[in-house]
Design an enzyme around this catalytic site. Structure first.
Site, PDB file in Angstrom:
ATOM      1  N   CYS A  52      54.693  87.957  74.886  1.00 23.68           N
ATOM      2  CA  CYS A  52      54.745  89.109  74.590  1.00 23.68           C
ATOM      3  C   CYS A  52      54.089  90.184  75.385  1.00 23.68           C
ATOM      4  O   CYS A  52      53.007  89.850  75.894  1.00 23.68           O
ATOM      5  CB  CYS A  52      54.529  89.625  73.228  1.00 23.68           C
ATOM      6  SG  CYS A  52      55.602  88.670  72.000  1.00 23.68           S
ATOM      7  N   GLY A  78      57.702  89.087  79.081  1.00 20.82           N
ATOM      8  CA  GLY A  78      58.873  88.870  78.040  1.00 20.82           C
ATOM      9  C   GLY A  78      60.229  89.429  78.369  1.00 20.82           C
ATOM     10  O   GLY A  78      60.264  90.500  78.777  1.00 20.82           O
ATOM     11  N   ASN A 152      51.416  90.822  70.393  1.00 20.37           N
ATOM     12  CA  ASN A 152      51.200  89.883  71.431  1.00 20.37           C
ATOM     13  C   ASN A 152      50.169  88.673  71.043  1.00 20.37           C
ATOM     14  O   ASN A 152      48.925  89.097  70.588  1.00 20.37           O
ATOM     15  CB  ASN A 152      50.698  90.404  72.707  1.00 20.37           C
ATOM     16  CG  ASN A 152      50.570  89.517  73.940  1.00 20.37           C
ATOM     17  OD1 ASN A 152      49.812  89.783  74.805  1.00 20.37           O
ATOM     18  ND2 ASN A 152      51.209  88.287  73.825  1.00 20.37           N
ATOM     19  N   GLY A 153      50.678  87.538  70.940  1.00 24.23           N
ATOM     20  CA  GLY A 153      49.836  86.591  70.492  1.00 24.23           C
ATOM     21  C   GLY A 153      50.295  85.495  69.332  1.00 24.23           C
ATOM     22  O   GLY A 153      51.602  85.770  68.995  1.00 24.23           O
ATOM     23  N   CYS A 437      49.053  75.045  74.072  1.00 25.21           N
ATOM     24  CA  CYS A 437      48.436  76.181  73.684  1.00 25.21           C
ATOM     25  C   CYS A 437      48.948  76.781  72.335  1.00 25.21           C
ATOM     26  O   CYS A 437      50.348  76.419  71.874  1.00 25.21           O
ATOM     27  CB  CYS A 437      48.994  77.332  74.635  1.00 25.21           C
ATOM     28  SG  CYS A 437      48.137  79.003  74.221  1.00 25.21           S
ATOM     29  N   CYS A 492      43.720  74.661  77.144  1.00 25.06           N
ATOM     30  CA  CYS A 492      44.769  73.623  77.475  1.00 25.06           C
ATOM     31  C   CYS A 492      44.227  72.833  78.828  1.00 25.06           C
ATOM     32  O   CYS A 492      44.912  72.117  79.254  1.00 25.06           O
ATOM     33  CB  CYS A 492      45.916  74.782  77.970  1.00 25.06           C
ATOM     34  SG  CYS A 492      45.485  76.196  79.101  1.00 25.06           S
TER      35      CYS A 492
HETATM   36  S1  SF4 Z   1      43.367  79.117  78.104  1.00 23.38           S
HETATM   37 FE1  SF4 Z   1      45.327  77.938  77.712  1.00 23.38          FE
HETATM   38  S2  SF4 Z   1      45.019  77.335  75.478  1.00 23.38           S
HETATM   39 FE2  SF4 Z   1      43.590  79.136  75.855  1.00 23.38          FE
HETATM   40  S3  SF4 Z   1      45.029  80.810  75.345  1.00 23.38           S
HETATM   41 FE3  SF4 Z   1      45.294  80.563  77.497  1.00 23.38          FE
HETATM   42  S4  SF4 Z   1      47.011  79.280  77.779  1.00 23.38           S
HETATM   43 FE4  SF4 Z   1      46.524  79.160  75.543  1.00 23.38          FE
END
Ligand code: SF4
Length: 514
Positions: A52, A78, A152-153, A437, A492
């Site tokens: 978003c 988006g 957003n999130g 994520c 991630c």
């Molecule tokens: S760093 Fe990776 S796990 Fe952390 S919010 Fe960003 S995409 Fe998501």
């Protein structure tokens, strides 16, 4: 934004029939040698997707049109739906649609959004829940009055909160996280609206950069860890009070000729009324965990986020990559568009010429996120084409920003080699992506991430490159710091999550043979 995450249970609400689906997600193909067969949009477009972008403006005679311009600049965050709400002190109008901002908001539509205040949203969602129902802003008429919200999130502790609210009589119109925030506001015992918002935000966990609007006020807030960016800007007016602007990225300010003022702080709630701007810290103490992948890939290079220009970070990533894993070559070639800035940095640091050896067709974009499209077998070839006379007989360093499943990287390496390159060395401007994520980026589960299941040498063999190297985690963090002392989420790349609540099923070990 619509995935509901429960500790230990993979639960999703299907937006089309509102039915709860608690089944385990489909397993990946048994080996990495076969192409993914699911119809997920990630297969159709293998890049990770931001979910978003948000925008808000207070004190402009044509507020909705300004939000439209801002959303236009945020379109990369988006592309499936967009919405704009406006208010004139008395009424609050809200229009949402499926498609690109410029397709939905014609002059006639914008004319139906009068007022000096406006908020907007542009959204990506996975194919199954791309219904207009979940497009934003969401407008809720509550005992606290009319409230519109854009978010957003991803929230991560929704299950318990939603159940509690429903027991208390809440009726949900959507399956979106954002409505939970509004329902919490509506059910808060706090005496004032701003107290109710602060109370509600302190109960949810996860990633949220939100803008909200009532008939006469605008609010902007970030979660206590500051996962997603949110900036505040200002337009100086010679004959009256300043116009105040909020946007996911500062690149949205430029079209409006607004001046970047500052980031909304993690845990901060900003309110704009006719009396001016006020702010309170509704939460403090959580270590900052801003998303480092915004710097790697999502945010536009002409944005300043988390106190740092994205262009500077990407340039440094390329330079650091050249220092860490340089290799003799004739050309540095970016995988367009997101690999370009890092490739320029790499080329300059390594003293190797930069060339556009792969050309991207910019006009195929949305074809690939149409659920029923019939041309997906063309895949990467439809989007990228090699410059044969440039690549023939050359040693090439390819720069890209990530390898997710590995299938796309393999096609690109094959494409460059097929165009006659003598050697193909792949360099990635971040560490291996080993974990999904839960904070607003649509990633496959761990079992589908190639780096979670193979060593770097095994990935190299799979993608058929002569060599493969990733940027180190320390190197990446150094590149995103500059003069700032930003705390970053790197989950991630590490599997270490800043919040307690994650979807346990998504991080199960692989079921594929490696
Ligand atoms: S760093 Fe990776 S796990 Fe952390 S919010 Fe960003 S995409 Fe998501």
């Amino acid at each position: 934004m619509t995935r509901l995450l429960y500790q230990g249970v993979a639960g999703e609400i299907d937006a089309s029939n509102q039915a709860m689906n608690l089944g385990a997600p489909g397993l990946a193909s048994e080996t990495w040698e076969s192409e993914p067969t699911s119809q997920s949009s990630l297969d159709q477009d293998p890049k990770l997707r931001e979910e978003c972008g948000v925008m808000a403006i207070y004190g402009h005679p044509d507020a909705a049109r300004q939000v439209y311009l801002g959303l236009y600049a945020l379109q990369h965050r988006g592309q499936e739906s967009a919405g704009i709400a406006s208010a004139d002190g008395q009424h609050l109008a809200n229009i949402k649609g499926m498609g690109l901002v410029s397709e939905i908001f014609t002059d006639d539509v914008l004319a139906k959004l009068p007022g000096s205040m406006s908020i907007g949203h542009t959204r990506y969602s996975t194919t199954g829940d791309s219904a207009l129902l979940n497009a934003q802003p969401i407008r809720v008429d509550s005992v606290k009055g009319l409230i519109a919200i854009a978010h957003n999130g991803n929230l991560v502790n929704l299950g318990n909160i939603r159940a509690r609210l429903e027991r208390d009589g809440a009726y949900f119109q959507t399956t979106s996280d954002s409505e939970i925030i509004v329902q919490l506001i509506a059910h808060s015992q706090a005496g004032t609206l701003v107290d109710a918002i602060a109370d509600s935000l302190s109960q949810v966990e996860g990633a949220f950069s939100i803008v909200m609007m009532t008939r006469d006020r605008i609010f902007a807030a970030r979660d206590p860890r500051g996962f997603r960016p949110l900036s505040m800007g200002r337009i100086k007016n010679a004959d009256g009070p300043d116009t105040i602007v909020f946007a996911s990225e500062s690149c949205a300010f430029d079209l409006l000729r607004a001046k970047f003022e500052r980031d909304v702080l993690p845990g901060e709630l900003v309110m704009v009324t006719e009396d001016g701007v006020t702010s309170r810290q509704y939460a403090s103490g959580a270590p900052q965990s801003s998303c480092v992948f915004e710097h790697v890939y999502f945010a536009r290079p002409d944005s300043r986020i988390f106190g740092r220009w994205v262009q500077e970070s990407r340039d440094q990533m390329g330079r650091q990559l050249a220092r860490e894993s340089g290799v003799p070559a004739d050309f540095v070639v970016p995988v367009p568009d997101s690999g370009v800035t890092a490739a320029l940095g790499y080329a300059e640091e390594a003293g190797i010429p930069f060339r556009f050896g792969l050309i991207r067709n910019h006009y195929v974009g949305r074809t690939f996120i149409e659920p029923e499209q019939r041309v997906r077998d063309f895949g990467v070839r439809l989007k990228l084409n090699p410059v044969h006379n440039l690549l023939e007989g050359k040693r090439v360093v390819l720069i890209d920003d990530s390898i997710i499943r590995g299938t796309t990287s393999r096609k690109i390496v094959r494409m460059v080699r097929g165009a006659g390159a003598k050697e193909v060395h792949l360099r990635i401007s971040c560490p291996p992506t080993v974990s999904p994520c839960f904070y607003g980026v649509d990633t496959p589960s761990k079992r589908d991430l190639i780096a979670a299941n193979k060593s770097i040498e095994e990935i190299r063999q799979y993608i058929e490159a002569d060599s493969l190297a990733y940027l180190s985690l320390d190197g990446l963090l150094k590149c995103c710091q500059g003069e700032t002392h930003t705390g970053y989420c790197t989950a991630c790349y590490t599997g270490i999550y800043p919040t307690q609540w994650v979807d346990a099923d998504e991080i199960l070990p692989t079921s594929v043979s490696v």
